[in-house]
Design an enzyme around this catalytic site. Structure first.
Site, PDB file in Angstrom:
ATOM      1  N   ASN A   1      -2.371  12.910  -4.326  1.00  0.00           N
ATOM      2  CA  ASN A   1      -3.493  13.329  -5.170  1.00  0.00           C
ATOM      3  C   ASN A   1      -3.951  14.750  -4.829  1.00  0.00           C
ATOM      4  O   ASN A   1      -4.221  15.554  -5.726  1.00  0.00           O
ATOM      5  CB  ASN A   1      -4.668  12.359  -5.014  1.00  0.00           C
ATOM      6  CG  ASN A   1      -4.538  11.141  -5.916  1.00  0.00           C
ATOM      7  OD1 ASN A   1      -3.855  11.184  -6.932  1.00  0.00           O
ATOM      8  ND2 ASN A   1      -5.192  10.059  -5.550  1.00  0.00           N
TER       9      ASN A   1
ATOM     10  N   ASP B   1       0.853  -1.192   0.000  1.00  0.00           N
ATOM     11  CA  ASP B   1       0.000   0.000   0.000  1.00  0.00           C
ATOM     12  C   ASP B   1       0.889   1.242   0.000  1.00  0.00           C
ATOM     13  O   ASP B   1       1.812   1.356   0.818  1.00  0.00           O
ATOM     14  CB  ASP B   1      -0.916   0.007   1.229  1.00  0.00           C
ATOM     15  CG  ASP B   1      -1.910   1.156   1.189  1.00  0.00           C
ATOM     16  OD1 ASP B   1      -3.072   0.901   0.807  1.00  0.00           O
ATOM     17  OD2 ASP B   1      -1.527   2.283   1.531  1.00  0.00           O
ATOM     18  N   ILE B   2       0.630   2.163  -0.933  1.00  0.00           N
ATOM     19  CA  ILE B   2       1.423   3.395  -1.016  1.00  0.00           C
ATOM     20  C   ILE B   2       1.066   4.297   0.165  1.00  0.00           C
ATOM     21  O   ILE B   2      -0.103   4.597   0.396  1.00  0.00           O
ATOM     22  CB  ILE B   2       1.155   4.143  -2.338  1.00  0.00           C
ATOM     23  CG1 ILE B   2       1.457   3.224  -3.533  1.00  0.00           C
ATOM     24  CG2 ILE B   2       1.995   5.410  -2.423  1.00  0.00           C
ATOM     25  CD1 ILE B   2       1.114   3.836  -4.874  1.00  0.00           C
TER      26      ILE B   2
ATOM     27  N   GLU C   1      -4.768   2.358  -4.266  1.00  0.00           N
ATOM     28  CA  GLU C   1      -3.303   2.421  -4.199  1.00  0.00           C
ATOM     29  C   GLU C   1      -2.705   1.132  -3.622  1.00  0.00           C
ATOM     30  O   GLU C   1      -1.557   1.115  -3.180  1.00  0.00           O
ATOM     31  CB  GLU C   1      -2.862   3.620  -3.356  1.00  0.00           C
ATOM     32  CG  GLU C   1      -3.233   3.550  -1.890  1.00  0.00           C
ATOM     33  CD  GLU C   1      -4.601   4.152  -1.590  1.00  0.00           C
ATOM     34  OE1 GLU C   1      -4.800   4.596  -0.444  1.00  0.00           O
ATOM     35  OE2 GLU C   1      -5.462   4.168  -2.479  1.00  0.00           O
TER      36      GLU C   1
ATOM     37  N   ASP D   1      -1.920   9.005 -10.794  1.00  0.00           N
ATOM     38  CA  ASP D   1      -1.942   7.889 -11.754  1.00  0.00           C
ATOM     39  C   ASP D   1      -0.530   7.540 -12.210  1.00  0.00           C
ATOM     40  O   ASP D   1      -0.174   6.362 -12.344  1.00  0.00           O
ATOM     41  CB  ASP D   1      -2.796   8.255 -12.964  1.00  0.00           C
ATOM     42  CG  ASP D   1      -4.283   8.288 -12.640  1.00  0.00           C
ATOM     43  OD1 ASP D   1      -4.657   7.823 -11.542  1.00  0.00           O
ATOM     44  OD2 ASP D   1      -5.057   8.777 -13.474  1.00  0.00           O
TER      45      ASP D   1
END
Length: 345
Positions: free
Chosen positions: A222, A214-215, A257, A231
């Site tokens: 964003n 997971d980022i 993500e 993206d």
């Protein structure tokens, strides 16, 4: 539609979805909720592109438009592809059937003429009559050969069409299992890959491991730089994951993500090594905006690892990795945690 986010993330997606519903003065119906939920979560790339296109071109987004998006991208995406393929198959079968029927009629007519000539030959009285009958026989035989050649040509064309149709079917199946943004397999493809690995593990008595990735602070990216940069970051992370995998390893975009890596015939030690390599690569990578060169700061990921237990359901395996990921997030992010041992590195 199966939504499997943990409560905090699901709540955030719900809030964002409701913001869009309110912004466009739409009623909070299940259809509107489903469309905007999938949009903000990044689950449905084709839907996201369609909405982004409408927003960019300032097109009105009303109930009718949302319903159309729902039918096309949420409900009927696969059904449309399958329907188109079935239509092509139906037309092709009809075409082949017509060719065979036409040839059959030609052959029947030629056969009837040859039978009549067989009767006439018994009544022939001189060479001129015989020669006339022979000439007719040659003509009818030539007609038979031509009918056969026409059918062969038509069948050859049909065979080529069938091969093209088969390629279209394979391409459609691949696209249905591929995440359009990152090029990794999507959740649907992941389910099939996991089932294959479960079967292989049982046959060879060799379990496998998965890593949930997971980022960290992706929402911040964003909010600060925009969804297009987000993206681009997703594509960059996907590429990093692929560079650290073996040929038989599998990386998938799990949703938003989150990514999931399958490591066949790999234990916890091997999976941890892969996770550390990913962590090390990210620690030394500098992320910049392509146009301005502005730095995005350090990008990290949190990872949860679980080892497949023989005959364990897929959902249980993923949940244990997700639980480990949740612990990694709570411990400050940019960490690797193993489930169930919960050993931190």
């Amino acid at each position: 539609m199966n939504y499997m986010e943990e409560k905090t993330k699901a709540g955030e997606y719900l809030r964002l979805a409701l913001n869009y519903i309110t912004k466009h003065n739409l009623p909070a119906t299940p259809v509107n909720y489903a469309v905007w939920y999938e949009y903000v979560s990044g689950k449905n790339i084709k839907l996201k592109k369609a909405i982004d296109h409408s927003l960019k071109n300032a097109g009105p987004i009303n109930n009718v438009k949302v319903e159309g998006l729902y039918q096309k991208y949420v409900v009927d995406g696969d059904r449309i592809v399958i329907s188109n393929l079935l239509t092509k198959i139906s037309l092709m079968l009809k075409d082949i059937s017509n060719h065979v029927s036409e040839t059959k009629e030609d052959l029947a007519e030629n056969g009837k003429s040859l039978n009549e000539l067989a009767v006439k030959i018994n009544d022939a009285k001189n060479f001129n009559e015989i020669r006339c009958i022979v000439d007719q026989m040659l003509a009818e035989t030539k007609g038979l050969l031509q009918s056969g050649k026409r059918l062969q040509t038509r069948m050859r064309i049909s065979s080529e069409d069938l091969k093209q149709l088969q390629q279209e079917l394979e391409k459609s199946q691949q696209e249905a299992q591929t995440d359009a943004l990152t090029g990794l397999i999507n959740r649907r493809g992941l389910e099939k890959k996991l089932e294959i690995e479960r079967i292989r593990a049982k046959q060879n008595d060799l379990p496998f491991s998965i890593i949930m990735v997971d980022i960290d602070y992706f929402k911040r990216v964003n909010d600060t730089f925009g969804h297009l940069v987000g993206d681009s970051l997703l594509r960059g992370i996907a590429q990093i994951l692929k560079t650290h995998l073996r040929q038989n390893d599998i990386a998938a975009r799990y949703g938003g993500e989150e990514f999931l890596i399958i490591l066949p015939e790999t234990g916890i030690k091997g999976a941890t090594t892969v996770a550390k390599k990913i962590q090390k690569t990210l620690a030394t990578k500098e992320w910049k905006l392509r146009k301005s060169g502005e730095t995005m700061g350090k990008i990290t990921v949190s990872m949860g690892i679980s080892l497949y237990r023989m005959n364990e359901p897929e959902a249980s395996l993923i949940k244990r990795a997700d639980d480990a990921l949740f612990i990694a997030k709570n411990k400050g992010r940019d960490q690797i945690v193993i489930q169930k041992e919960q050993e931190e590195f």
